[in-house]
Design an enzyme around this catalytic site. Structure first.
Site, PDB file in Angstrom:
ATOM      1  N   HIS A   1      -6.816  -0.944   6.136  1.00 46.88           N
ATOM      2  CA  HIS A   1      -6.717  -1.910   7.337  1.00 46.88           C
ATOM      3  C   HIS A   1      -7.997  -1.915   8.107  1.00 46.88           C
ATOM      4  O   HIS A   1      -8.676  -2.971   8.543  1.00 46.88           O
ATOM      5  CB  HIS A   1      -5.737  -1.261   8.405  1.00 46.88           C
ATOM      6  CG  HIS A   1      -4.394  -0.985   7.714  1.00 46.88           C
ATOM      7  ND1 HIS A   1      -3.920  -1.878   6.933  1.00 46.88           N
ATOM      8  CD2 HIS A   1      -3.350  -0.068   8.154  1.00 46.88           C
ATOM      9  CE1 HIS A   1      -2.640  -1.391   6.654  1.00 46.88           C
ATOM     10  NE2 HIS A   1      -2.235  -0.355   7.319  1.00 46.88           N
TER      11      HIS A   1
ATOM     12  N   ASP B   1      -4.642   6.590   4.707  1.00 47.48           N
ATOM     13  CA  ASP B   1      -3.659   5.720   5.299  1.00 47.48           C
ATOM     14  C   ASP B   1      -4.290   4.470   5.918  1.00 47.48           C
ATOM     15  O   ASP B   1      -3.324   3.627   6.014  1.00 47.48           O
ATOM     16  CB  ASP B   1      -2.950   6.661   6.080  1.00 47.48           C
ATOM     17  CG  ASP B   1      -1.569   6.251   6.604  1.00 47.48           C
ATOM     18  OD1 ASP B   1      -0.958   5.751   5.917  1.00 47.48           O
ATOM     19  OD2 ASP B   1      -1.280   6.006   8.112  1.00 47.48           O
TER      20      ASP B   1
ATOM     21  N   LYS C   1       0.873  -1.269   0.078  1.00 46.43           N
ATOM     22  CA  LYS C   1       0.057   0.069  -0.012  1.00 46.43           C
ATOM     23  C   LYS C   1       0.904   1.355   0.079  1.00 46.43           C
ATOM     24  O   LYS C   1       1.944   1.060   0.495  1.00 46.43           O
ATOM     25  CB  LYS C   1      -0.869   0.011   1.373  1.00 46.43           C
ATOM     26  CG  LYS C   1      -0.051   0.211   2.564  1.00 46.43           C
ATOM     27  CD  LYS C   1      -1.154   0.461   3.765  1.00 46.43           C
ATOM     28  CE  LYS C   1      -1.488   1.654   3.882  1.00 46.43           C
ATOM     29  NZ  LYS C   1      -0.807   2.354   5.074  1.00 46.43           N
TER      30      LYS C   1
ATOM     31  N   GLU D   1      -3.266   5.077  18.051  1.00 48.74           N
ATOM     32  CA  GLU D   1      -1.778   4.998  17.917  1.00 48.74           C
ATOM     33  C   GLU D   1      -1.189   6.367  18.760  1.00 48.74           C
ATOM     34  O   GLU D   1      -1.960   7.109  18.760  1.00 48.74           O
ATOM     35  CB  GLU D   1      -1.261   5.378  16.313  1.00 48.74           C
ATOM     36  CG  GLU D   1      -1.277   4.169  15.573  1.00 48.74           C
ATOM     37  CD  GLU D   1      -0.753   4.352  14.162  1.00 48.74           C
ATOM     38  OE1 GLU D   1       0.284   3.497  14.014  1.00 48.74           O
ATOM     39  OE2 GLU D   1      -1.321   4.943  13.352  1.00 48.74           O
TER      40      GLU D   1
HETATM   41  C1  BG6 Z   1       0.557   1.629   8.336  1.00 48.57           C
HETATM   42  C2  BG6 Z   1       0.408   3.279   8.330  1.00 48.57           C
HETATM   43  O1  BG6 Z   1      -0.019   1.035   7.103  1.00 48.57           O
HETATM   44  O2  BG6 Z   1       0.171   1.100   9.371  1.00 48.57           O
HETATM   45  C3  BG6 Z   1       1.051   3.824   9.233  1.00 48.57           C
HETATM   46  O3  BG6 Z   1       0.619   3.762   6.859  1.00 48.57           O
HETATM   47  C4  BG6 Z   1       0.578   3.284  10.465  1.00 48.57           C
HETATM   48  O4  BG6 Z   1       0.538   5.216   9.270  1.00 48.57           O
HETATM   49  C5  BG6 Z   1       0.677   1.935  10.355  1.00 48.57           C
HETATM   50  O5  BG6 Z   1       1.302   3.764  11.724  1.00 48.57           O
HETATM   51  C6  BG6 Z   1       0.361   0.804  11.788  1.00 48.57           C
HETATM   52  O6  BG6 Z   1       0.448  -0.409  11.766  1.00 48.57           O
HETATM   53  P1  BG6 Z   1       0.820  -1.204  13.019  1.00 48.57           P
HETATM   54  O7  BG6 Z   1       1.276  -2.617  12.683  1.00 48.57           O
HETATM   55  O8  BG6 Z   1       1.904  -0.636  13.842  1.00 48.57           O
HETATM   56  O9  BG6 Z   1      -0.524  -1.076  13.915  1.00 48.57           O
END
Ligand code: BG6
Length: 478
Positions: A235, A230, A143, A211
């Site tokens: 996700h 994003d 992505k 986050e």
């Molecule tokens: C990524 C995003 O796809 O996923 C980021 O571009 C984000 O902005 C990240 O921080 C989060 O992934 P994880 O696995 O840390 O929850």
């Protein structure tokens, strides 16, 4: 169980994703014995390196981004013997014949495009025109897969000129997370939940990916994207699909992906009262979102909450609340299925009433909790309290939980095995953009300005209000 022998070519091998995730992940699979002795990894990028220099890059990446107890110098040395490098010009002709000379035939060939999407078409074309990739080769793409429906269609069309859909692995690393797959095991491996998994028994569902990090160093990229592009378009929508989909007839790529696609297509448009966007504020010591983004007038969201409805027989009328944001109070990703109250209470009014909640925790502390109502122990009469029936992976699996592969490790091994179940199909990605595009166009046309929220808070007040209006509340971020 080792996978078949392979040559994996990583384009963009010196980039951030390769160093943080792909290379340390492959090293872990090597240490676990899953990577065959003869398998090789070929780094390809524009910068001039020889094998030895690139091995130094790999060694440094493993030391920096793996857990400390995974880093054994001898093992890293053995792993590095499997690493090669070729300098390549994605848009020109340089390096392609070297690559052709390196890739072995008769083993699985996979090409990981860990580069900007604007290069996907060029790489695909050159792999074909130089006779490097055959009909058994696989390509892996990262992505962002486009920034709207039109660009995603163009990428799909560019790849389709050279590769069949069965050769294309579109990564959404959330699908590689252990609990996400466990979600399917819980839903379809138990008889307990599925009969209740519908609007008759479920009051609403909350999907949270919170986050604590800001957009810091990636402000420039992020500002063109925002939380919707994003995180939500990929996700969160994937999580929504797995929670909401009908049982697939088999745990096979197209059965699962057909069902996910039906969910996306059944999503109703969301009107602007049911979308809350926010931007984090500055603290005494840290910059605001707008400062991080380098644009004092930026209207891009670092937080978004949405109330979504799925128009189908199973879910009609059940809200799915989605929220995700940066610089929030806690790093928490979870899905909470909040069930309805029992239809009739036989207990005294003051005993209290509690709804059952099934919480699927993606991170941290992966696991599941089912909140059930019991009598408060002791002589105080019939008072009801909630207790968690807890299944934490760390407790249930002990040391084995340490070996749970990171999402990227698992997904790369799936590529080698040729299993597309946890990868997005082209039509899924397009359907997801077809749903998100009008929402984005809507706030752009209204010149909507995101609400400011305090850094390390729970997000904008309006987000809480969106649920309060309906007598509901977000689960606390902790
Ligand atoms: C990524 C995003 O796809 O996923 C980021 O571009 C984000 O902005 C990240 O921080 C989060 O992934 P994880 O696995 O840390 O929850």
């Amino acid at each position: 169980i080792p996978v078949d022998d392979f040559d994996l070519v990583i384009f963009g091998a010196t980039g951030d994703l390769a160093r943080r995730k792909i290379l340390p992940g492959l090293y872990r699979r090597f240490c676990s014995g899953q990577m065959p002795e003869t398998a090789r990894i070929i780094g390809a990028a524009r910068s001039e390196h020889d094998d030895a220099e690139f091995r130094d890059v790999v060694r440094a990446a493993i030391n920096e981004f793996s857990k400390k107890n995974d880093c054994d110098d001898d093992r890293i040395g053995e792993f590095c013997e499997r690493i090669h490098y070729v300098t390549i010009d994605a848009r020109g002709e340089g390096g392609w014949s070297d690559l052709k000379g390196l890739v072995r035939s008769g083993v699985v060939n996979a090409y990981y495009f860990s580069v900007a999407p604007s290069l996907f078409g060029d790489l695909a074309e050159r792999l074909q025109s130089h006779g490097i990739a055959d009909e058994n080769a696989r390509i892996v793409v990262e992505k962002p897969f486009g920034r709207d429906l039109a660009s995603a269609k163009k990428l799909n069309a560019d790849l389709a000129k050279h590769f069949e859909e069965t050769q294309i692995y579109r990564i959404d690393h959330y699908l590689g997370k252990e609990t996400v797959q466990n979600l399917m095991a819980v839903r379809f491996g138990n008889i307990l939940f599925e009969p209740l998994w519908n609007s008759q028994y479920v009051d609403h569902i909350q999907i949270t990916v919170a986050e604590t990090v800001g957009v810091g160093g990636r402000g420039e990229y992020y500002d063109k994207s925002g939380a919707m592009r994003d995180m939500v378009q990929n996700h969160l929508m994937q999580l929504l699909c797995l929670i909401a989909m009908e049982p697939p007839s088999r745990f096979e790529p197209d059965s699962v992906r057909d069902e996910k696609l039906k969910v996306i297509r059944a999503l109703e448009p969301v009107d602007h009262h049911n979308i809350v966007r926010g931007q984090y504020d500055a603290t005494k010591t840290e910059a605001s979102y707008r400062e991080d983004a380098g644009d004092p007038k930026s209207r891009t969201e670092s937080y978004i909450a949405l109330r979504c409805l799925i128009s189908n027989w199973r879910w009609a009328g059940t809200p799915f609340y989605l929220r995700t944001g940066k610089k929030l109070k806690a790093r928490t990703s979870e899905i909470a299925v909040v069930f309805k109250d029992a239809p009739h209470s036989i207990f005294p009014e003051d005993a209290g009433r509690h709804a059952n909640v099934l919480v699927i925790r993606l991170q941290p502390n992966e696991g599941m909790t089912l909140q059930v109502t019991i009598k408060e122990p002791g002589p105080g009469g019939m008072r009801l309290i909630d207790v968690p029936l807890d299944m934490s992976f760390a407790e249930a699996l002990g040391e084995e939980a340490e070996d749970i592969p990171d999402a990227y490790e698992r997904l790369i091994m799936d590529v080698i095995r040729g299993n597309q179940t946890l990868f997005m199909r082209g039509d899924e990605v397009e359907a997801a953009w077809a749903w998100t595009d009008p929402l984005i166009h809507g706030w752009e046309a209204r010149h909507d300005v995101p609400k400011t929220y305090d850094a390390y808070s729970s997000g904008p007040e309006d987000s809480s209000m969106m649920l309060h209006r309906e007598g509901r509340r977000w689960r606390e971020l902790k």
